[in-house]
Write an enzyme that holds these catalytic residues in place. Structure first.
Site, PDB file in Angstrom:
ATOM      1  N   ARG A 235       0.827  -1.223   0.000  1.00 59.82           N
ATOM      2  CA  ARG A 235       0.000   0.000   0.000  1.00 59.82           C
ATOM      3  C   ARG A 235       0.859   1.269   0.000  1.00 59.82           C
ATOM      4  O   ARG A 235       0.717   2.120   0.889  1.00 59.82           O
ATOM      5  CB  ARG A 235      -0.886   0.042   1.268  1.00 59.82           C
ATOM      6  CG  ARG A 235      -1.739  -1.177   1.537  1.00 59.82           C
ATOM      7  CD  ARG A 235      -2.682  -0.927   2.721  1.00 59.82           C
ATOM      8  NE  ARG A 235      -2.002  -0.581   3.950  1.00 59.82           N
ATOM      9  CZ  ARG A 235      -1.708  -1.424   4.950  1.00 59.82           C
ATOM     10  NH1 ARG A 235      -2.061  -2.705   4.868  1.00 59.82           N
ATOM     11  NH2 ARG A 235      -1.078  -0.989   6.028  1.00 59.82           N
ATOM     12  N   TYR A 280       6.144  41.403   8.710  1.00 63.85           N
ATOM     13  CA  TYR A 280       5.610  41.580  10.068  1.00 63.85           C
ATOM     14  C   TYR A 280       6.700  41.380  11.119  1.00 63.85           C
ATOM     15  O   TYR A 280       7.476  40.423  11.037  1.00 63.85           O
ATOM     16  CB  TYR A 280       4.503  40.559  10.330  1.00 63.85           C
ATOM     17  CG  TYR A 280       3.254  40.787   9.517  1.00 63.85           C
ATOM     18  CD1 TYR A 280       2.513  41.955   9.657  1.00 63.85           C
ATOM     19  CD2 TYR A 280       2.809  39.820   8.623  1.00 63.85           C
ATOM     20  CE1 TYR A 280       1.359  42.151   8.908  1.00 63.85           C
ATOM     21  CE2 TYR A 280       1.652  40.003   7.887  1.00 63.85           C
ATOM     22  CZ  TYR A 280       0.930  41.176   8.031  1.00 63.85           C
ATOM     23  OH  TYR A 280      -0.203  41.364   7.306  1.00 63.85           O
ATOM     24  N   MET A 328       0.179  35.455   5.147  1.00 61.71           N
ATOM     25  CA  MET A 328      -0.891  34.574   4.698  1.00 61.71           C
ATOM     26  C   MET A 328      -0.843  34.362   3.181  1.00 61.71           C
ATOM     27  O   MET A 328      -0.962  33.236   2.699  1.00 61.71           O
ATOM     28  CB  MET A 328      -2.256  35.126   5.102  1.00 61.71           C
ATOM     29  CG  MET A 328      -3.395  34.186   4.733  1.00 61.71           C
ATOM     30  SD  MET A 328      -5.019  34.879   5.080  1.00 61.71           S
ATOM     31  CE  MET A 328      -5.055  34.858   6.856  1.00 61.71           C
TER      32      MET A 328
HETATM   33  C1  PLP Z   1      -1.112   6.272   4.497  1.00 64.69           C
HETATM   34  C2  PLP Z   1      -1.120   4.809   4.624  1.00 64.69           C
HETATM   35  C3  PLP Z   1      -0.264   4.033   3.842  1.00 64.69           C
HETATM   36  C4  PLP Z   1       0.813   4.619   2.965  1.00 64.69           C
HETATM   37  O1  PLP Z   1       1.892   5.079   3.762  1.00 64.69           O
HETATM   38  P1  PLP Z   1       3.236   5.691   3.132  1.00 64.69           P
HETATM   39  O2  PLP Z   1       4.143   5.813   4.297  1.00 64.69           O
HETATM   40  O3  PLP Z   1       2.867   7.013   2.545  1.00 64.69           O
HETATM   41  O4  PLP Z   1       3.707   4.741   2.099  1.00 64.69           O
HETATM   42  C5  PLP Z   1      -0.415   2.669   3.923  1.00 64.69           C
HETATM   43  N1  PLP Z   1      -1.335   2.106   4.728  1.00 64.69           N
HETATM   44  C6  PLP Z   1      -2.153   2.830   5.512  1.00 64.69           C
HETATM   45  C7  PLP Z   1      -3.155   2.154   6.380  1.00 64.69           C
HETATM   46  C8  PLP Z   1      -2.069   4.198   5.496  1.00 64.69           C
HETATM   47  O5  PLP Z   1      -2.873   4.922   6.272  1.00 64.69           O
END
Ligand code: PLP
Length: 393
Positions: A235, A280, A328
């Site tokens: 993932r 600022y 900003m």
């Molecule tokens: C965000 C997330 C990822 C990806 O993480 P990275 O460190 O960006 O690769 C994978 N699994 C879950 C559950 C996440 O929340």
């Protein structure tokens, strides 16, 4: 459009990073591209389309709303919601065909009821908490019984398999690592321990004849750490956008390319005398005559005020320091002797041609944070401009 500040998203770099991850995991492991938080600020819809066309298998989002945004844009690839589903949102998930994580049996029952009401199946991934202590079912026994329930399997050997939760099917079992992004030079104790705990739960389920579906755990760091953490699916998020989860130089040979650059244009130049101050609070005082450029980008665009005075921007290929406090909507930079003109394009974030350092990483390090936070901070009023899209994208 009078575009004075914009984020350029290079889709060719995005595809390149996907191919680096693909090479790392091989062709048999699925890639769920993490496109939560508007694809880490890069634009979820365009990025998702590009990644799916380039061979990503699935998409991961943080909330049901983020999943619906993809569906409403016509993206039909499988989507998993990583976050906890709010009670009452079950029908929304089912209606849009968004897979959800489950952490307890009450949630499974609510999903099953929603699936039956709508006459559509609901895919679930049992989330196991192996030590992140954020989401998921805690404890081996509880994890195993939730997997059984989600799979509609009988608890005790010999009992007939029962479709306990009609409408719900177990698409996967997952966990999340707390420490996979620690330096590679450190001993990988915690990730190994979490993986061993996860393995024990998955094998126990499989030993009962349960089809656990897609087993997955790895974020970007775990993708590069070891193939032992790849399982059936990974993932990645940050690596897709071009940033290493480890400090630079720890992974020679994996050349990720930053996808996003933030640009603006000089809207005013002024010659200031010794003793004059900028912005600022007058924190920057000229010790010699200086040429100061005003840039129409500020913390409302997502450049944190804490970077005041800390980060160089690039003017005509050279570093120009931020003078005084970031406002900003604007900030000022010292451009003395750089030959700058009004209207010149200035790079605020992006890969430097000269030193090879992605300045968003430098900026994050200066602030004591991580690239993720600065990417996500780039606000909605900054237009995203896409370059390098594949044909048809
Ligand atoms: C965000 C997330 C990822 C990806 O993480 P990275 O460190 O960006 O690769 C994978 N699994 C879950 C559950 C996440 O929340």
């Amino acid at each position: 459009m009078w575009r004075q500040t914009w984020a350029e998203v290079d889709l060719q770099c995005l595809r390149h990073n996907l191919s680096v991850i693909r090479a790392q995991v091989g062709s048999r492991v699925q890639i769920m591209a993490s496109v939560k938080a508007n694809a880490y600020g890069h634009g979820a819809i365009r990025v998702s389309r590009e990644l799916i066309a380039a061979g990503a298998d699935r998409l991961g989002v943080a909330s049901i709303e983020e999943g619906i945004e993809l569906r409403e844009a016509g993206i039909m690839a499988p989507v998993l919601c990583y976050g906890a589903l709010p009670g009452g949102a079950e029908e929304e998930a089912v209606r849009h065909g968004i897979a959800v994580i489950v952490m307890d049996e009450a949630e499974l029952e609510r999903l099953s009821a929603a699936a039956l009401r709508l006459g559509r199946p609901c895919a679930v991934h049992v989330k196991v908490d192996t030590g992140m202590n954020r989401l998921g079912v805690r404890g081996r026994g509880a994890a195993l019984s939730l997997i059984r329930a989600a799979a509609g399997a009988a608890a005790a050997a010999g009992a007939a398999a029962l479709a306990a939760r009609p409408g719900v099917w177990l698409e996967g079992v997952c966990t999340h690592f707390s420490s996979a992004d620690e330096s590679l030079r450190l001993i990988d104790g915690e990730t190994e321990r979490q993986a061993a705990e996860f393995d024990a739960i998955v094998s126990a389920a499989r030993a009962e004849g349960i089809d656990t579906g897609l087993v997955h755990a790895a974020n970007s760091a775990a993708v590069f750490r070891s193939s032992a953490y790849h399982y059936d699916m990974v993932r990645p998020g940050i690596a897709l956008y071009g940033y290493h989860p480890f400090s630079k130089g720890e992974l020679p040979g994996t050349e990720l390319r930053p996808v996003l650059s933030l640009y603006t244009r000089i809207v005013r130049l002024a010659r200031l005398e010794v003793g004059e101050a900028v912005s600022y609070g007058r924190t920057f005082v000229c010790e010699r005559p200086e040429e100061i450029a005003t840039l129409p980008v500020g913390y409302a665009d997502g450049v944190p005020r804490l970077l005041s005075g800390k980060m160089p921007v690039r003017v005509r290929g050279r570093a120009a320091h931020i003078a005084g406090r970031i406002c900003m909507d604007q900030m000022m930079a010292v451009v003395t002797d750089l030959g700058a003109d009004a209207g010149d394009v200035v790079q605020v974030y992006g890969e430097s041609a000269t030193d090879g350092v992605a300045s968003i990483e430098v900026a994050a390090a200066e602030m004591g944070t991580i690239s993720y936070e600065l990417l996500c901070a780039i606000s909605a009023r900054v237009p995203r401009v896409y370059v390098g899209g594949s044909a048809g994208g």
